[in-house]
Design a protein around this motif. Structure first.
Motif, PDB file in Angstrom:
ATOM      1  N   GLU A 259       0.976  -1.859   8.415  1.00 34.08           N
ATOM      2  CA  GLU A 259      -0.175  -2.649   8.037  1.00 34.08           C
ATOM      3  C   GLU A 259      -0.633  -2.220   6.662  1.00 34.08           C
ATOM      4  OE1 GLU A 259      -3.174  -2.278  10.985  1.00 34.08           O
ATOM      5  OE2 GLU A 259      -1.745  -2.266  12.632  1.00 34.08           O
ATOM      6  N   THR A 260      -0.678  -3.135   5.703  1.00 33.51           N
ATOM      7  CA  THR A 260      -1.179  -2.823   4.378  1.00 33.51           C
ATOM      8  C   THR A 260      -2.680  -3.010   4.362  1.00 33.51           C
ATOM      9  OG1 THR A 260       0.883  -3.481   3.367  1.00 33.51           O
ATOM     10  CG2 THR A 260      -1.036  -3.401   1.925  1.00 33.51           C
ATOM     11  N   VAL A 261      -3.413  -1.948   3.967  1.00 35.90           N
ATOM     12  CA  VAL A 261      -4.871  -2.010   4.012  1.00 35.90           C
ATOM     13  C   VAL A 261      -5.418  -2.548   2.715  1.00 35.90           C
ATOM     14  CG1 VAL A 261      -6.950  -0.624   4.244  1.00 35.90           C
ATOM     15  CG2 VAL A 261      -4.975  -0.157   5.685  1.00 35.90           C
ATOM     16  N   GLU A 294      -2.699   2.010  -3.718  1.00 36.23           N
ATOM     17  CA  GLU A 294      -2.445   1.119  -2.583  1.00 36.23           C
ATOM     18  C   GLU A 294      -2.083   1.937  -1.350  1.00 36.23           C
ATOM     19  OE1 GLU A 294       1.030  -1.973  -1.284  1.00 36.23           O
ATOM     20  OE2 GLU A 294       0.454  -1.872  -3.405  1.00 36.23           O
ATOM     21  N   SER A 296      -1.661   2.350   3.014  1.00 32.46           N
ATOM     22  CA  SER A 296      -1.312   1.596   4.219  1.00 32.46           C
ATOM     23  C   SER A 296      -1.212   2.535   5.404  1.00 32.46           C
ATOM     24  CB  SER A 296       0.013   0.844   4.026  1.00 32.46           C
ATOM     25  OG  SER A 296       1.059   1.750   3.783  1.00 32.46           O
ATOM     26  N   GLU A 298       0.989   3.125   8.841  1.00 31.26           N
ATOM     27  CA  GLU A 298       2.266   2.784   9.476  1.00 31.26           C
ATOM     28  C   GLU A 298       2.281   3.352  10.894  1.00 31.26           C
ATOM     29  OE1 GLU A 298       5.352   4.287   7.053  1.00 31.26           O
ATOM     30  OE2 GLU A 298       5.020   2.873   5.401  1.00 31.26           O
TER      31      GLU A 298
END
Length: 341
Positions: A259-261, A294, A296, A298
């Motif tokens: 999921e990329t936050v 950036e 994320s 996982e």
């Protein structure tokens, strides 16, 4: 007369005994071998070792502080410039215990800046350190003394060891080569980044097959709205041997659950800030890492349950990835590691 004769007759045996004694002493002296100076044998000589005793009186006159001999654990070390210095051995690293302390030449040690400690090379100087385990090499500034452990030839700062790829292992087989004197301050030297080993030679690839025509040139083709007919239909075309069919490669599997936050595409290098068994803790870590880049989460399925790994995208450049790792560590995640592609 009779008394004088008797006295002379009595002295004759004594003189005979004295002469006999002198004769025996002379014979004994001739039979006794005289001592001679024989050359020492190899077994009687000790193995040659570098001199480790105290300096001779007056021998240190004119030497500045870091050039003078010094003693550690009963052993004397003699600093000197050696243009031919090229040695292999064990390299180690040091960090938090000496962070922000003075080095042997008076500079402030920063474990996040590449530097090195050596027992005898001049301070400051530049050496080239090669990690023989992975081929990576780095030119680094020597500004401290050490390591004083048998078998170890150089002590790098934490940052330098990480660039050479043995920060986690702690030690590595290295080669140290003296380059020359360094500038008076660390700011006189350009930033040094470890270089990767040269790429291996590419495998041989056969030349692509070419079509051969009897006339030497392919026949002229008219303009068609539809695709032109196959070349095999040309009367002037001589087909070559058929090549192996091309099988399209299967697409790489996508990590399920990632999921990329903060949004954005993935990159070659990533920095793992930490792994959490509780998702709420992982989300708090993401909020704390907002300045790093950036980020994320996982999810990783394990037998014991789901583990939530928090990673920061670091870009395609390896040196930049280590810079991102330093930013992540500065935000409180000291165990952050670089994940290679």
């Amino acid at each position: 007369m009779d008394q004088a004769s008797e006295a002379r007759g009595a002295g004759r045996p004594l003189r005979g005994l004295a002469a006999a004694a002198l004769g025996c002493a002379g014979l004994a002296a001739c039979a006794t071998p005289m001592p001679t100076r024989l050359p020492p044998t190899a077994s009687s000589q000790s193995t040659a070792r570098p001199y480790s005793g105290p300096p001779a009186p007056g021998s240190t006159a004119g030497l500045r502080g870091t050039e003078k001999p010094y003693q550690i654990k009963g052993i004397w070390y003699y600093p000197k410039a050696d243009r031919d210095y090229d040695e292999k051995g064990i390299g180690s690293w040091y960090g938090e215990q000496f962070h922000n302390r003075r080095t042997a030449n008076g500079e402030i040690f920063d474990m996040d800046v590449p530097s090195a400690a050596h027992k005898t090379l001049p301070l400051p100087s530049i050496v080239e350190v090669t990690n023989l385990d992975n081929g990576r090499k780095l030119q680094v500034r020597v500004n401290d003394r050490g390591p004083f452990v048998d078998g170890r030839i150089i002590d790098l700062s934490k940052a330098a060891a990480e660039q050479l790829g043995y920060g986690r292992a702690g030690v590595a087989h290295v080669r140290v080569r003296y380059v020359g004197p360094a500038g008076k301050t660390p700011f006189d030297q350009p930033r040094m980044i470890a270089s990767a080993p040269p790429p291996s030679e590419p495998r041989y690839a056969p030349a692509p097959r070419t079509r051969v025509y009897n006339s030497g040139l392919p026949p002229a083709q008219p303009a068609y709205d539809a695709p032109p007919p196959p070349k095999a239909a040309d009367p002037d075309y001589v087909p070559s041997a058929p090549s192996a069919p091309v099988v399209p490669a299967e697409p790489a599997p996508v990590l399920a659950g990632a999921e990329t936050v903060n949004g954005g595409a993935g990159s070659a290098y990533r920095v793992q800030a930490g792994s959490f068994a509780n998702r709420g803790n992982a989300e708090r870590a993401v909020a704390q890492l907002g300045e790093a880049g950036e980020t994320s989460i996982e999810p990783i399925q394990r037998a014991q349950g789901v583990l939530y790994r928090v990673v920061v995208q670091a870009g395609p450049d390896e040196a930049e990835a280590f810079g991102v790792r330093d930013r992540v560590a500065a935000l409180g995640f000291s165990d952050a590691t670089v994940l290679r592609p």
